[in-house]
Design a protein around this motif. Structure first.
Motif, PDB file in Angstrom:
ATOM      1  N   CYS A 161       0.726  -1.317  -0.071  1.00 19.98           N
ATOM      2  CA  CYS A 161       0.010  -0.101  -0.001  1.00 19.98           C
ATOM      3  C   CYS A 161       0.831   1.289  -0.218  1.00 19.98           C
ATOM      4  O   CYS A 161       0.593   2.053  -0.648  1.00 19.98           O
ATOM      5  CB  CYS A 161      -0.832  -0.028   1.287  1.00 19.98           C
ATOM      6  N   THR A 162       2.027   1.197   0.779  1.00 21.96           N
ATOM      7  CA  THR A 162       2.682   2.483   0.659  1.00 21.96           C
ATOM      8  C   THR A 162       3.346   2.649  -0.672  1.00 21.96           C
ATOM      9  O   THR A 162       3.488   3.659  -0.992  1.00 21.96           O
ATOM     10  CB  THR A 162       4.036   2.132   1.750  1.00 21.96           C
ATOM     11  N   GLU A 175      -9.156   2.000  -7.869  1.00 24.56           N
ATOM     12  CA  GLU A 175      -7.888   2.025  -8.340  1.00 24.56           C
ATOM     13  C   GLU A 175      -7.122   1.265  -7.367  1.00 24.56           C
ATOM     14  O   GLU A 175      -6.007   0.339  -7.459  1.00 24.56           O
ATOM     15  CB  GLU A 175      -7.072   3.168  -8.565  1.00 24.56           C
ATOM     16  N   VAL A 176      -7.350   1.649  -5.971  1.00 24.48           N
ATOM     17  CA  VAL A 176      -6.658   0.790  -4.793  1.00 24.48           C
ATOM     18  C   VAL A 176      -6.933  -0.725  -5.072  1.00 24.48           C
ATOM     19  O   VAL A 176      -6.054  -1.371  -4.564  1.00 24.48           O
ATOM     20  CB  VAL A 176      -7.155   1.516  -3.597  1.00 24.48           C
ATOM     21  N   ARG A 177      -8.142  -0.988  -5.266  1.00 21.56           N
ATOM     22  CA  ARG A 177      -8.592  -2.552  -5.262  1.00 21.56           C
ATOM     23  C   ARG A 177      -7.644  -3.184  -6.398  1.00 21.56           C
ATOM     24  O   ARG A 177      -7.189  -4.232  -6.048  1.00 21.56           O
ATOM     25  CB  ARG A 177      -9.860  -2.679  -5.720  1.00 21.56           C
ATOM     26  N   THR A 189     -10.898  -8.533   5.893  1.00 24.25           N
ATOM     27  CA  THR A 189     -10.589  -7.191   6.626  1.00 24.25           C
ATOM     28  C   THR A 189     -10.475  -6.335   5.237  1.00 24.25           C
ATOM     29  O   THR A 189     -10.112  -5.122   5.394  1.00 24.25           O
ATOM     30  CB  THR A 189      -9.243  -7.158   7.355  1.00 24.25           C
ATOM     31  N   TYR A 190     -10.654  -6.661   4.066  1.00 25.91           N
ATOM     32  CA  TYR A 190     -10.480  -5.764   2.872  1.00 25.91           C
ATOM     33  C   TYR A 190     -10.731  -4.466   3.006  1.00 25.91           C
ATOM     34  O   TYR A 190     -10.301  -3.690   2.658  1.00 25.91           O
ATOM     35  CB  TYR A 190     -11.058  -6.386   1.639  1.00 25.91           C
ATOM     36  N   LEU A 195     -10.005   1.332   2.453  1.00 21.23           N
ATOM     37  CA  LEU A 195     -10.473   2.661   3.147  1.00 21.23           C
ATOM     38  C   LEU A 195      -9.253   3.238   3.661  1.00 21.23           C
ATOM     39  O   LEU A 195      -8.797   4.534   3.418  1.00 21.23           O
ATOM     40  CB  LEU A 195     -11.432   2.732   3.977  1.00 21.23           C
ATOM     41  N   ALA A 196      -8.249   2.349   4.270  1.00 20.06           N
ATOM     42  CA  ALA A 196      -7.154   2.898   4.689  1.00 20.06           C
ATOM     43  C   ALA A 196      -6.304   3.368   3.533  1.00 20.06           C
ATOM     44  O   ALA A 196      -5.451   4.396   3.574  1.00 20.06           O
ATOM     45  CB  ALA A 196      -6.210   1.892   5.596  1.00 20.06           C
ATOM     46  N   ALA A 197      -6.426   2.530   2.665  1.00 23.65           N
ATOM     47  CA  ALA A 197      -5.316   3.040   1.658  1.00 23.65           C
ATOM     48  C   ALA A 197      -5.850   4.002   0.802  1.00 23.65           C
ATOM     49  O   ALA A 197      -4.920   5.358   0.274  1.00 23.65           O
ATOM     50  CB  ALA A 197      -5.408   1.773   0.341  1.00 23.65           C
ATOM     51  N   VAL A 198      -7.050   4.232   0.677  1.00 25.65           N
ATOM     52  CA  VAL A 198      -7.585   5.830  -0.140  1.00 25.65           C
ATOM     53  C   VAL A 198      -7.484   6.979   0.878  1.00 25.65           C
ATOM     54  O   VAL A 198      -6.977   7.731   0.512  1.00 25.65           O
ATOM     55  CB  VAL A 198      -9.264   5.390  -0.098  1.00 25.65           C
TER      56      VAL A 198
END
Ligand code: FES
Ligand code: FES
Length: 205
Positions: A161-162, A175-177, A189-190, A195-198
């Motif tokens: 994710c970073t 896009e994150v998915r 936990t997806y 949401l954390a990634a967004v």
């Protein structure tokens, strides 16, 4: 046996002296350090192994020397030789992403890369991304969204994710998915992780 002793005596050696000599020889051989990867490659014309070679890895901004057989993966070298256990061994076959580290800024399955191939590259493990006292934006967002359950897949997700949000600021949920499609969570936990990634993509990691 008496013939053996006689021949030792003839050669001017006592049995005890002969055995002591053998012992010293064995220990000395055992203490020989492996040659560096570069020297081994130069000497053997591009072929190394099966014995250990000495590899110099750049990990989290530090140079770390490790002696490994050429068959050892980067994941096993990190976990078993360098005590960097943030990357997890789950599938060990390039499927789940739990072992993800950054190599030159790109996410890589460390179970699918040999340690010897990582020499000279910039490796970043989850330990180098942030600490509990000084988390990066992604780690903070994971905490805020309660984006972990088992903990095995979490470090790999944080690393992937970073890398993703650094390259795709302001990424959408879709896009994150797609961007994190190489990492699997088996317990569901997806939602929190996405949401954390967004969220962290908005601020950059
Ligand atoms: S442990 Fe490397 S991809 Fe699963
Ligand atoms: S949090 Fe690890 S499998 Fe879901």
């Amino acid at each position: 046996m008496s013939d053996e002793i006689d021949s030792l005596k003839t050669a001017g050696l006592s049995r005890r002296g002969f055995l002591k000599g053998l012992g010293v020889g064995s220990v000395a051989t055992g203490l020989l350090s492996p040659v560096s990867l570069k020297d081994a490659l130069a000497k053997e014309g591009g072929v190394v192994g099966p014995g250990e070679v000495s590899v110099l890895l750049k990990i989290n901004g530090q140079s770390r020397k490790v002696d490994v057989e050429p068959r050892v993966t980067l994941l096993d070298a990190l976990r078993n030789r360098l005590d960097l256990t943030g990357c997890k061994k789950v599938c060990d076959r390039g499927t789940c992403g739990a072992c993800t580290v950054l190599v030159d800024g790109n996410p890589v399955y460390s179970c699918s890369m040999l340690a010897i191939d990582a020499e000279g590259r910039e490796i970043t493990t989850v330990e180098g991304i942030g600490t509990p006292e000084k988390m990066n934006a992604v780690q903070k967002a994971f905490v805020e969204h309660d984006a972990q359950q088992c903990g095995f897949c979490t470090p790999g997700f944080v690393v992937a994710c970073t890398a993703f949000v650094r390259k795709h600021p302001n990424a959408s949920l879709d896009e994150v998915r797609a961007g994190l499609g190489g990492n699997l969570c088996r317990c569901g936990t997806y939602a929190g992780m996405m949401l954390a990634a967004v969220d962290s993509a908005k601020g950059g990691a």
